[in-house]
Write an enzyme that holds these catalytic residues in place. Structure first.
Site, mmCIF file in Angstrom:
data_model
loop_
_atom_site.group_PDB
_atom_site.id
_atom_site.type_symbol
_atom_site.label_atom_id
_atom_site.label_comp_id
_atom_site.label_asym_id
_atom_site.label_seq_id
_atom_site.Cartn_x
_atom_site.Cartn_y
_atom_site.Cartn_z
ATOM 1 N N GLU B 60 0.830 -1.203 0.000
ATOM 2 C CA GLU B 60 0.000 0.000 0.000
ATOM 3 C C GLU B 60 0.864 1.252 0.000
ATOM 4 O O GLU B 60 0.534 2.237 -0.664
ATOM 5 C CB GLU B 60 -0.940 0.007 1.215
ATOM 6 C CG GLU B 60 -2.142 -0.928 1.075
ATOM 7 C CD GLU B 60 -1.781 -2.399 1.177
ATOM 8 O OE1 GLU B 60 -0.699 -2.707 1.734
ATOM 9 O OE2 GLU B 60 -2.575 -3.229 0.707
ATOM 10 N N GLN B 82 -7.426 -1.699 -1.615
ATOM 11 C CA GLN B 82 -8.418 -2.764 -1.743
ATOM 12 C C GLN B 82 -9.493 -2.764 -0.649
ATOM 13 O O GLN B 82 -10.664 -2.996 -0.936
ATOM 14 C CB GLN B 82 -7.715 -4.112 -1.782
ATOM 15 C CG GLN B 82 -8.581 -5.248 -2.276
ATOM 16 C CD GLN B 82 -7.731 -6.435 -2.684
ATOM 17 O OE1 GLN B 82 -7.419 -7.296 -1.875
ATOM 18 N NE2 GLN B 82 -7.357 -6.484 -3.951
ATOM 19 N N HIS B 129 -11.959 -5.948 7.419
ATOM 20 C CA HIS B 129 -12.629 -5.682 6.150
ATOM 21 C C HIS B 129 -13.857 -4.825 6.394
ATOM 22 O O HIS B 129 -14.780 -4.809 5.595
ATOM 23 C CB HIS B 129 -13.043 -7.003 5.457
ATOM 24 C CG HIS B 129 -11.893 -7.877 5.093
ATOM 25 N ND1 HIS B 129 -11.273 -8.715 5.983
ATOM 26 C CD2 HIS B 129 -11.224 -8.044 3.922
ATOM 27 C CE1 HIS B 129 -10.281 -9.356 5.389
ATOM 28 N NE2 HIS B 129 -10.224 -8.963 4.145
#
Lengths: 374, 322
Positions: B60, B82, B129
C-alpha cells in the site's frame, strides 16, 4: 514458473535410493506427517463446503500447500513460537491447535477463544505459542523478528518461525523484519510458502527477483529454496534453519516453492485470471499424493490405512462442526471486553446504554443479506 | 437512463475520465485483469491497456507513494486501496507527503490524486474488512474526504474528485455497493465537493449522516412520528456547514450518525460546529449515534453497527428533551 535446478527436493530421490528418512524422522513420525496433511486437506474441503452452504461466512483454503505448513511446523521444538499468516492451518494443527477450537472460530461462537471477534481462520492459540492472526499482509514478519529479539534479550534457546506468502515479500514489514532480525542475529526463521499468487497477481508481477530466496542475500542471511510440495524437503530445511537459529547463528529465509491450487478465499474466483491447464499441472504434483507414494513403497501406508485415516478425520471434523453449530454466539456485553485490560468509564457507559436498549427493544437483528462478497 | 449499482457507477466514472483525460491512470492490487475484487475496475485494463490500468505488487505504501510520484510529475492517478482497513501502511505517504505537498513547496508541486477505497461494515468482514477510518484523514489538513451513499452521487462525486486539484480520499461504503440500484445519467457529470444533499425534508429534527448510515437514517425518519430532516453530507472535508446549520436553525434539534467508533469521530466535529454556531436555536443537546469504541466485531456485527432502532432512540431522546 518451472522448478529450477537449485530447488531442494528429497522425496523423489528417496523413492529411487531407498535411503533412510531425513534426520529427526522415523516411520512413526512420517505417518504423523501424513495424517496431519490429510487433516489439513479434509478440514479445508469441509470449510469451503460450509461456506458455500452459508453455514459459515468465509473460508480460506490452503489446498496444495499442506507440505509447506506441516513439514515446517513439525521441525519446531516444544517451546518455540509460531507467527503464521492466515493460510497455515496445517502448521497450527501440527503444533497442537485443537480441531474443535479451530472450528469454533469459524462460527465465532461462545466457545471460540477469540470470542467471535474475527472472520473465520483468524485463529489465536496462546497455549500453543501461536500468535493471533490478522488479515493485513506481512504484519507478523516484523513482529516475529521482535519476538526473536525478546528471546535473545532473555537469553533463551528458543526460536520463532514465521510464515508469509510471495505477496508479503513486497510489503514494508518484510523488509523491516528481515533486516532487523539479521542485524540483531535474532533466532527467527522466515518461511515463505511461495504459492505464486497474491489473489490475482502472479509472481512475475509481484517481484522481478529470480526467486524469493535470493532476497536473503540483501539482508545478509542465508536463503534456501526448497520444493514446497515435498514435505521432507520442507522439514529438513526448516530443521536446519531452526538449529542454526537456536545455536545463535541468526535467521534464515526459506522459500518453499508451491502453488495455490484453490482460490485465494471463498470470495475469489481464480478461473477469471488463471488457465485451468496451469492449475491442473500443479494438481499433479499433489504433496499428499507424493508423500503417500513414498510411504506406500516403504510399506508404511496402504489403501486400508488411508481409508481408515480419512474416515476418522472426517468423523472428527463432522463432530466438531456439529458441536460448533450447537453453541450459541457470545452475548452483547462481550463486545466491550478486551479493548483494554480494564474497562474504562466511557466504554462502561456505552455497554450499559446498549444493554439497556436491548432490554427495551430487544436484540439487534442479524442482517441475512450480509455476506462477504465475491 | 438505466438503474445501476454503486459499483457500476464507479466503473462508469472511471471509464468517462479515462476516456476524457489520457493522464488518468488506475493502479492497485488486482485492479487489472481481475477488475478489482469488487469488480469496480472491470474492463479498464482491457480497454486502456497495461500502461493505464495495472496491478501493483502488494504494498500500500508503494501504491500511494508511486501514485504521488505520478501526480507530482503531471499524471492524474486514481490508486485503489483494496479495503480501507489496509490503508495504514500508506498513512505516512498520504499524511506526510500527499497532504503537505502543495503547502511545503509553496505551491510548486501539487498532488491531484484520488484514492479510492471501500470502507465500512455490514458484509461480515470482521476487524480487517469493515473499518471506517475516515476521521484520521478528516483530521489532516490538505486532504479532501468524500463518501457518497448513492450510485448517482458516487459517479458525480468520483468524477469531481478525479478532476479536483487536491488529493482526495474517496471512501466507497461497500455495504451499499450492490444493495441499491438507481437511475444514473450517462456520460460525465460532476457533483461539487463540499456540497451536502437534502435527502428528506422535515421540521422538528435534523439527522446528519453519511455513507451506509444514510439508508438507515432514511428508514428511521420514515418510521418516526417526529418530522425528521435527513442530510447526507457526501463530503466530510470540506464540510457543507451551511446545509447543516440552516437545517438546525429550522428544526432546533440535531442527531449525527456515523458508523465509525465514537471517540473523535467525524460526528464530534459536526456536533461541535452546531453547538458553536447555532446554540441559541438548540432545544436539545446535539446527540451522536455511532459505532462503539471497540474494534469491529465479526459475529456480533449487527449489534455493533448503528441500526434503525438506535437512531430512533436518539431521535426520541432529542425530541422529548426538556
Amino acid at each position: 514458473m518451472t522448478m529450477s535446478d537449485t530447488l531442494v527436493s528429497v522425496i523423489d530421490e528417496l523413492v529411487e535410493s531407498k535411503a533412510g528418512l531425513p534426520d529427526g524422522l522415523d516411520d512413526a513420525a512420517a505417518l504423523k506427517l501424513y495424517r496431519l496433511m490429510l487433516t489439513n486437506r479434509i478440514m479445508d474441503e469441509r470449510g469451503m463446503k460450509l461456506q458455500r452452504q452459508g453455514r459459515i461466512g468465509f473460508y480460506l483454503p490452503s489446498t496444495g500447500q499442506e507440505a509447506c505448513s506441516v513439514g515446517s511446523a513439525f521441525a519446531l521444538g516444544e517451546a518455540d513460537w509460531c507467527f503464521p499468516s492466515y493460510r497455515e492451518q496445517g502448521a497450527l494443527l501440527t503444533l497442537g491447535a485443537p480441531l474443535q477450537a479451530m472450528v469454533n472460530q469459524w462460527y465465532g461462537n461462545q466457545a471460540d477463544g477469540t470470542k467471535g471477534r474475527q472472520m473465520p481462520v483468524h485463529y489465536s492459540f496462546r497455549e500453543q505459542r501461536i500468535l493471533s492472526i490478522s488479515s493485513p499482509i506481512g504484519t507478523q514478519i516484523s513482529q516475529a523478528a521482535g519476538a526473536a529479539m525478546a528471546m535473545q534479550i532473555r537469553g533463551e534457546r528458543k526460536v520463532v518461525l514465521t510464515y508469509f506468502g510471495d505477496g508479503a515479500t513486497s510489503s514494508n514489514d518484510f523488509h523491516a523484519g528481515l533486516n532487523f532480525a539479521a542485524v540483531r542475529k535474532a533466532p527467527c526463521v522466515f518461511l515463505c510458502p511461495n504459492n505464486q499468487w497474491a489473489i490475482s497477481c502472479s509472481l512475475e508481477r509481484q517481484t522481478a527477483s529470480e526467486s524469493i530466496a535470493i532476497k536473503a542475500a540483501a539482508y545478509g542471511m542465508p536463503g534456501v529454496r526448497v520444493d514446497g510440495n515435498d514435505v521432507l524437503a520442507v522439514y529438513q530445511a526448516t530443521r536446519q534453519a531452526v538449529e542454526r537459529a537456536r545455536d545463535g547463528s541468526g535467521p534464515t529465509l526459506i522459500e518453499a516453492l508451491t502453488f495455490r491450487v484453490g482460490p485465494h478465499s471463498s470470495s475469489d474466483d481464480p478461473t477469471r485470471y488463471r488457465p485451468d491447464e496451469l492449475v491442473q499441472s500443479w494438481r499433479e504434483r499433489d504433496p499428499i499424493v507424493r508423500f503417500g507414494r513414498l510411504l506406500r513403497e516403504r510399506g508404511l501406508l496402504d489403501d486400508d490405512l488411508e481409508q481408515q485415516m480419512t474416515g476418522e478425520i472426517g468423523s472428527e471434523v463432522v463432530a466438531a462442526v456439529k458441536q460448533a453449530e450447537a453453541t450459541p454466539l457470545p452475548g452483547t456485553a462481550s463486545i466491550f471486553d478486551d479493548v483494554y485490560a480494564e474497562l474504562p468509564p466511557h466504554l462502561e457507559a456505552q455497554r450499559q446504554a446498549i444493554l439497556a436498549l436491548e432490554q427495551e427493544t430487544g436484540a439487534a437483528r442479524a442482517d441475512d443479506e450480509a455476506a462477504f462478497p465475491l | 437512463m438505466t438503474a445501476i449499482t454503486m459499483l457500476e457507477a464507479v466503473n462508469q466514472a472511471l471509464t468517462e475520465e479515462m476516456d476524457l483525460d489520457p493522464d488518468v491512470v488506475v493502479l492497485g492490487e488486482d485492479v487489472g485483469q481481475n477488475g478489482g475484487v469488487f469488480r469496480a475496475t472491470a474492463g479498464l485494463a482491457e480497454k486502456y491497456g497495461d500502461n493505464r490500468c495495472f496491478d501493483t505488487p502488494l504494498s500500500e505504501s508503494g501504491i500511494i507513494g508511486s501514485a504521488i510520484g505520478m501526480a507530482v510529475y503531471g499524471l492524474r492517478p486514481v490508486p485503489e486501496i483494496q479495503f480501507s482497513d489496509f490503508i495504514y501502511p500508506a498513512f505516512d505517504q498520504i499524511v506526510s507527503e500527499a497532504a503537505k505537498m502543495r503547502y511545503r513547496s509553496g505551491g510548486e508541486f501539487t498532488c491531484p490524486m484520488t484514492i479510492r477505497t471501500p470502507s465500512g461494515g455490514g458484509i461480515r468482514g470482521g476487524h480487517y474488512h469493515s473499518q471506517s477510518p475516515e476521521a484520521y484523514f478528516c483530521h489532516t489538513p490538505g486532504l479532501k474526504v468524500v463518501m457518497p451513499s448513492t450510485p448517482a452521487d458516487a459517479k458525480g462525486l468520483l468524477i469531481a474528485s478525479i478532476r479536483d486539484p487536491d488529493p482526495v480520499i474517496f471512501f466507497e461504503p461497500k455495504r451499499l455497493y450492490r444493495s441499491i440500484k438507481q437511475e444514473v445519467a450517462k456520460g460525465a457529470y460532476t457533483i461539487p465537493l463540499g456540497q451536502a444533499r437534502m435527502v428528506r425534508e422535515g421540521s422538528e429534527l435534523t439527522l446528519v449522516c453519511y455513507g451506509a448510515m444514510v439508508p438507515i437514517c432514511e428508514q428511521a425518519a420514515e418510521a418516526s412520528d417526529v418530522s425528521v430532516e435527513v442530510i447526507d453530507l457526501r463530503t466530510l472535508v470540506p464540510l457543507d456547514e451551511d446545509a447543516v446549520l440552516d437545517s438546525v436553525a429550522k428544526t432546533g434539534r440535531c442527531v449525527v450518525v456515523q458508523e465509525a467508533p465514537r471517540t473523535a469521530g467525524f460526528a464530534s466535529e459536526v456536533a461541535a460546529i452546531v453547538a458553536e454556531k447555532r446554540i441559541e436555536y438548540l432545544q436539545a443537546p446535539v446527540l451522536r449515534v455511532t459505532g462503539f469504541d471497540t474494534p469491529f466485531p465479526y459475529a456480533l456485527e449487527h449489534v455493533y453497527m448503528p441500526d434503525v432502532r438506535r437512531v430512533l432512540a436518539a431521535i426520541l431522546h432529542a425530541a422529548h428533551y426538556e
